[in-house]
Design a protein around this motif. Structure first.
Motif, PDB file in Angstrom:
ATOM      1  N   VAL A  67     -35.446 -48.340  -3.074  1.00 32.17           N
ATOM      2  CA  VAL A  67     -33.860 -48.237  -1.955  1.00 32.17           C
ATOM      3  C   VAL A  67     -32.256 -48.582  -2.416  1.00 32.17           C
ATOM      4  O   VAL A  67     -31.249 -48.430  -1.841  1.00 32.17           O
ATOM      5  CB  VAL A  67     -33.074 -49.233  -0.874  1.00 32.17           C
ATOM      6  N   GLU A  68     -32.983 -48.982  -4.151  1.00 28.07           N
ATOM      7  CA  GLU A  68     -31.643 -49.656  -4.557  1.00 28.07           C
ATOM      8  C   GLU A  68     -30.863 -48.238  -5.291  1.00 28.07           C
ATOM      9  O   GLU A  68     -29.636 -48.200  -5.669  1.00 28.07           O
ATOM     10  CB  GLU A  68     -32.073 -50.545  -5.901  1.00 28.07           C
ATOM     11  N   GLN A  69     -31.354 -46.954  -5.469  1.00 23.30           N
ATOM     12  CA  GLN A  69     -30.768 -46.289  -5.466  1.00 23.30           C
ATOM     13  C   GLN A  69     -30.198 -45.111  -5.037  1.00 23.30           C
ATOM     14  O   GLN A  69     -29.752 -44.408  -5.582  1.00 23.30           O
ATOM     15  CB  GLN A  69     -32.439 -45.127  -5.922  1.00 23.30           C
ATOM     16  N   LEU A  70     -30.079 -45.471  -4.084  1.00 20.38           N
ATOM     17  CA  LEU A  70     -29.288 -45.086  -2.636  1.00 20.38           C
ATOM     18  C   LEU A  70     -27.761 -45.897  -3.315  1.00 20.38           C
ATOM     19  O   LEU A  70     -27.657 -47.328  -3.485  1.00 20.38           O
ATOM     20  CB  LEU A  70     -29.336 -45.116  -1.850  1.00 20.38           C
ATOM     21  N   PRO A  71     -26.852 -44.994  -3.211  1.00 16.65           N
ATOM     22  CA  PRO A  71     -25.296 -45.599  -3.004  1.00 16.65           C
ATOM     23  C   PRO A  71     -25.378 -46.719  -2.120  1.00 16.65           C
ATOM     24  O   PRO A  71     -26.272 -46.428  -0.716  1.00 16.65           O
ATOM     25  CB  PRO A  71     -24.339 -44.237  -3.199  1.00 16.65           C
ATOM     26  N   ALA A  72     -24.497 -47.446  -1.998  1.00 18.50           N
ATOM     27  CA  ALA A  72     -24.345 -48.147  -1.199  1.00 18.50           C
ATOM     28  C   ALA A  72     -23.422 -48.209   0.636  1.00 18.50           C
ATOM     29  O   ALA A  72     -24.321 -47.981   1.679  1.00 18.50           O
ATOM     30  CB  ALA A  72     -23.321 -49.498  -1.171  1.00 18.50           C
ATOM     31  N   ASN A  73     -22.351 -47.160   0.191  1.00 18.38           N
ATOM     32  CA  ASN A  73     -22.075 -46.474   1.110  1.00 18.38           C
ATOM     33  C   ASN A  73     -22.925 -44.712   1.422  1.00 18.38           C
ATOM     34  O   ASN A  73     -22.774 -44.063   0.935  1.00 18.38           O
ATOM     35  CB  ASN A  73     -20.160 -45.909   0.832  1.00 18.38           C
ATOM     36  N   LEU A  74     -23.112 -44.952   3.225  1.00 18.45           N
ATOM     37  CA  LEU A  74     -24.303 -43.437   2.917  1.00 18.45           C
ATOM     38  C   LEU A  74     -22.961 -43.117   4.121  1.00 18.45           C
ATOM     39  O   LEU A  74     -24.018 -41.832   4.590  1.00 18.45           O
ATOM     40  CB  LEU A  74     -25.983 -44.027   3.434  1.00 18.45           C
ATOM     41  N   ARG A  75     -22.031 -43.334   4.549  1.00 14.71           N
ATOM     42  CA  ARG A  75     -21.310 -42.932   5.726  1.00 14.71           C
ATOM     43  C   ARG A  75     -21.651 -41.035   5.361  1.00 14.71           C
ATOM     44  O   ARG A  75     -20.842 -40.531   4.560  1.00 14.71           O
ATOM     45  CB  ARG A  75     -20.139 -43.277   6.296  1.00 14.71           C
ATOM     46  N   CYS A  76     -21.542 -40.472   6.503  1.00 11.22           N
ATOM     47  CA  CYS A  76     -21.403 -39.142   6.562  1.00 11.22           C
ATOM     48  C   CYS A  76     -22.408 -38.745   4.840  1.00 11.22           C
ATOM     49  O   CYS A  76     -21.298 -37.355   4.321  1.00 11.22           O
ATOM     50  CB  CYS A  76     -19.780 -38.411   5.990  1.00 11.22           C
ATOM     51  N   ALA A  77     -23.025 -38.716   4.139  1.00  9.97           N
ATOM     52  CA  ALA A  77     -23.383 -38.517   3.070  1.00  9.97           C
ATOM     53  C   ALA A  77     -24.240 -36.736   3.485  1.00  9.97           C
ATOM     54  O   ALA A  77     -24.857 -36.953   4.826  1.00  9.97           O
ATOM     55  CB  ALA A  77     -24.156 -39.471   2.627  1.00  9.97           C
ATOM     56  N   THR A  78     -24.662 -36.614   3.073  1.00 12.45           N
ATOM     57  CA  THR A  78     -25.011 -35.782   2.861  1.00 12.45           C
ATOM     58  C   THR A  78     -26.427 -35.644   1.848  1.00 12.45           C
ATOM     59  O   THR A  78     -26.428 -35.729   1.323  1.00 12.45           O
ATOM     60  CB  THR A  78     -24.450 -34.122   1.529  1.00 12.45           C
ATOM     61  N   LEU A  79     -27.836 -35.054   3.163  1.00 10.08           N
ATOM     62  CA  LEU A  79     -30.015 -35.503   2.521  1.00 10.08           C
ATOM     63  C   LEU A  79     -29.943 -34.969   2.944  1.00 10.08           C
ATOM     64  O   LEU A  79     -31.675 -34.889   3.322  1.00 10.08           O
ATOM     65  CB  LEU A  79     -29.585 -37.517   2.659  1.00 10.08           C
ATOM     66  N   THR A  80     -29.559 -33.634   2.664  1.00  7.16           N
ATOM     67  CA  THR A  80     -30.140 -32.362   2.898  1.00  7.16           C
ATOM     68  C   THR A  80     -31.725 -32.348   2.398  1.00  7.16           C
ATOM     69  O   THR A  80     -31.347 -32.784   0.830  1.00  7.16           O
ATOM     70  CB  THR A  80     -29.863 -31.245   3.034  1.00  7.16           C
ATOM     71  N   ASN A  81     -33.061 -32.352   3.035  1.00  2.93           N
ATOM     72  CA  ASN A  81     -33.986 -33.030   2.029  1.00  2.93           C
ATOM     73  C   ASN A  81     -34.601 -33.433   1.570  1.00  2.93           C
ATOM     74  O   ASN A  81     -35.070 -33.682   0.690  1.00  2.93           O
ATOM     75  CB  ASN A  81     -34.258 -31.073   1.562  1.00  2.93           C
ATOM     76  N   ALA A  82     -33.959 -34.365   1.550  1.00  6.10           N
ATOM     77  CA  ALA A  82     -33.809 -35.324   0.721  1.00  6.10           C
ATOM     78  C   ALA A  82     -35.198 -36.397   0.859  1.00  6.10           C
ATOM     79  O   ALA A  82     -35.605 -36.293   2.314  1.00  6.10           O
ATOM     80  CB  ALA A  82     -33.060 -36.274   0.471  1.00  6.10           C
ATOM     81  N   LYS A  83     -35.701 -37.189   0.033  1.00  4.80           N
ATOM     82  CA  LYS A  83     -37.255 -37.503   0.467  1.00  4.80           C
ATOM     83  C   LYS A  83     -37.043 -39.339  -0.105  1.00  4.80           C
ATOM     84  O   LYS A  83     -36.342 -40.177  -0.438  1.00  4.80           O
ATOM     85  CB  LYS A  83     -38.044 -37.512  -1.115  1.00  4.80           C
TER      86      LYS A  83
END
Length: 420
Positions: A67-83
Motif C-alpha cells: 500500500v505504501e506504493q500508492l499516492p496518499a491522495n487517490l481521489r479521482c485517480a485513474t487506476l484502470t486495469n491496475a493490480k
C-alpha cells in the motif's frame, strides 16, 4: 356522445395528415423536454462530484504489492486495469476514481469511499467491503463473489450484471440501486435496505432476504427459487414473471405475488396470490360460446331475426369498443403521468442525497428547519404517489416536490453564505 364519436370517425381520413403533423410536433416537444431535464441533471451531478473524473494521479495498468506504493491522495485517480490484490485500503478515499477492470481480489476496503467511482468490470472477489461507501458508483459487470460487504452503502449505484454470488451483504443499503441481471445466487442479504431497487432478471437462487426492506422493489423475471423473505417488508414489490418456486415468505408483510411463476411456501394468509400459470389456465378453461344460430331453411321471418340479432351484436361491440378505447386511453394517460411523477420524486430524492453529500464534504450545514422541511416534503411526495389513483391526485406529489425544492434552495443559499 355517440353522434360526436360517429362524426369523428367520418372525418378521420380528412384529418389524418393534420394528426400526423401534430404528432410530429408533439414528439419534437417531448424530446426537447427530455433533453432539457437530462442535461441540467447531468450538469448538477457533475457539479456535485468532489473532483473531476481523471483529475487525480494516472496509475493505469500498474501493479501494486504494498500500500505504501500508492499516492496518499487517490481521489479521482485513474487506476484502470491496475493490480491492487490483497492491499489494505481501509478508509482510503477513492471518491470518483476510475477502477475499470482493476483487480482488487481479497483487498480490504473497509469503510473506504468509492462514491461516484467507476468499477465496471472490476474484480473484487473475496474483498472486504464492510461499511463501504459507494453512492452512485458504477459497478456494472463487476465481480464480487464471496465478498464481505456488511453495512455497505450502494444507494443509486448501478450493479447491473454484477456477480455477487455468495456475497455477504447483511444490512447493506441498495436504495434505488440497479441490479438488473445481477448474479446474487446464495447471497446473504438479511436486513438490507432496498426500497425502489431494481432486481429485474436477477439470479437470486437461495438468496436470504430476511427482515429486508423491499418496499416498491422490482423483481420482474428474477429467479427467486428457494429465496427466503422471512419478515421482509414487501409493500408495492413487483414479482411479475419472477420464479418463486420453494421461496419462503414466513411473516412477510404486504405480499403480492400477482404474475409470479411457481409456488412459494409459507405464504401469509393475507397475501395476494395470482401466479402467471393459473391466470393463463383460467383464461384457457373458459367455455366457448354455444349460442350459434341454427339455419332455418331460408324462412324469411327467421332470417330477419338473424339479421336483427347480428346488427344488435355489431352495435353492442361497437359501443363496447368505443368505451373500452376511452378507458384504455385514460389508463395510459394516468400511467404516463404517474411515471413522470415517480421520476420527478426520484430526482428530488437524489438532489437531497447530493446536497447531504456536499454538506459532509464541505463540513457545513444549512438551517435545520429547511432541511427537515425538504425531508418531510420527500416523504409526503412518496406517500402521495402511493395513494394516487387519478391524474388529479398526482398534483399533491408535484406540490410536495415543489415545496421541498424551495426548502433545498434555502439550504443551499445558507450553505453558500456559511462557506464563503
Amino acid at each position: 356522445m355517440f353522434p360526436l364519436e360517429a362524426l369523428v370517425r367520418r372525418i378521420t381520413p380528412r384529418v389524418t395528415p393534420l394528426f400526423v403533423a401534430l404528432l410530429a410536433v408533439l414528439i419534437t416537444v417531448l424530446v426537447g423536454i427530455v433533453l432539457a431535464i437530462m442535461l441540467p441533471a447531468s450538469a448538477a451531478e457533475s457539479a456535485a462530484r468532489p473532483c473531476a473524473v481523471g483529475s487525480g494521479p494516472n496509475l493505469s495498468g500498474k501493479r501494486f504489492t504494498r500500500v505504501e506504493q500508492l499516492p496518499a491522495n487517490l481521489r479521482c485517480a485513474t487506476l484502470t486495469n491496475a493490480k491492487l490484490d490483497e492491499l489494505d485500503l481501509t478508509q482510503r478515499d477513492l471518491t470518483g476514481a476510475v477502477l475499470r477492470g482493476a483487480s482488487l481480489k481479497e483487498a480490504d476496503l473497509t469503510q473506504a469511499h468509492l462514491e461516484y467511482a467507476d468499477l465496471r468490470g472490476a474484480d473484487l472477489t473475496s474483498a472486504d467491503l464492510g461499511q463501504l461507501e459507494a453512492k452512485q458508483a458504477d459497478l456494472r459487470g463487476a465481480i464480487l463473489i464471496d465478498a464481505e460487504a456488511g453495512q455497505a452503502e450502494f444507494p443509486h449505484a448501478d450493479l447491473s450484471k454484477a456477480v455477487l454470488a455468495r456475497a455477504v451483504l447483511t444490512q447493506a443499503t441498495f436504495t434505488n440501486a440497479k441490479l438488473v441481471g445481477a448474479d446474487l445466487n446464495q447471497a446473504t442479504m438479511g436486513q438490507i435496505k432496498a426500497r425502489t431497487a431494481n432486481f429485474s432478471q436477477a439470479k437470486m437462487k437461495d438468496v436470504k432476504l430476511g427482515q429486508a426492506q423491499l418496499q416498491h422493489t422490482v423483481f420482474k423475471d428474477a429467479d427467486l427459487t428457494g429465496a427466503t423473505f422471512t419478515q421482509a417488508e414487501l409493500q408495492g414489490a413487483d414479482f411479475t414473471g419472477a420464479i418463486i418456486t420453494s421461496a419462503s415468505f414466513i411473516q412477510a408483510s404486504d405480499v403480492n405475488l400477482t404474475g409470479a411463476r411457481g409456488e412459494g411456501s409459507n405464504v401469509p394468509s393475507d397475501a395476494i396470490v395470482a401466479p402467471a400459470e393459473e391466470t393463463q389456465a383460467a383464461e384457457d378453461e373458459r367455455p366457448a360460446s354455444t349460442d350459434t344460430p341454427r339455419s332455418s331453411g331460408g324462412i324469411s321471418p327467421a332470417l330477419m331475426v338473424v339479421l336483427v340479432s347480428a346488427f344488435g351484436l355489431s352495435m353492442t361491440l361497437l359501443i363496447w369498443g368505443l368505451s373500452s378505447g376511452r378507458r384504455k386511453r385514460s389508463h395510459a394517460t394516468f400511467a404516463m403521468a404517474r411515471h413522470a411523477a415517480e421520476e420527478d420524486v426520484t430526482r428530488f430524492g437524489e438532489e437531497i442525497d447530493t446536497l447531504d453529500f456536499e454538506m459532509k464534504v464541505k463540513a457545513v450545514s444549512g438551517p435545520s428547519h429547511d432541511w427537515r422541511a425538504a425531508l418531510d416534503a420527500y416523504e409526503a411526495a412518496k406517500q402521495a404517489l402511493m395513494l394516487a389513483r387519478t391524474p388529479g391526485e398526482l398534483h399533491a406529489a408535484a406540490a410536495a416536490v415543489h415545496h421541498g425544492r424551495l426548502a433545498l434552495h434555502r439550504v443551499r443559499a445558507s450553505m453558500g453564505r456559511t462557506y464563503s
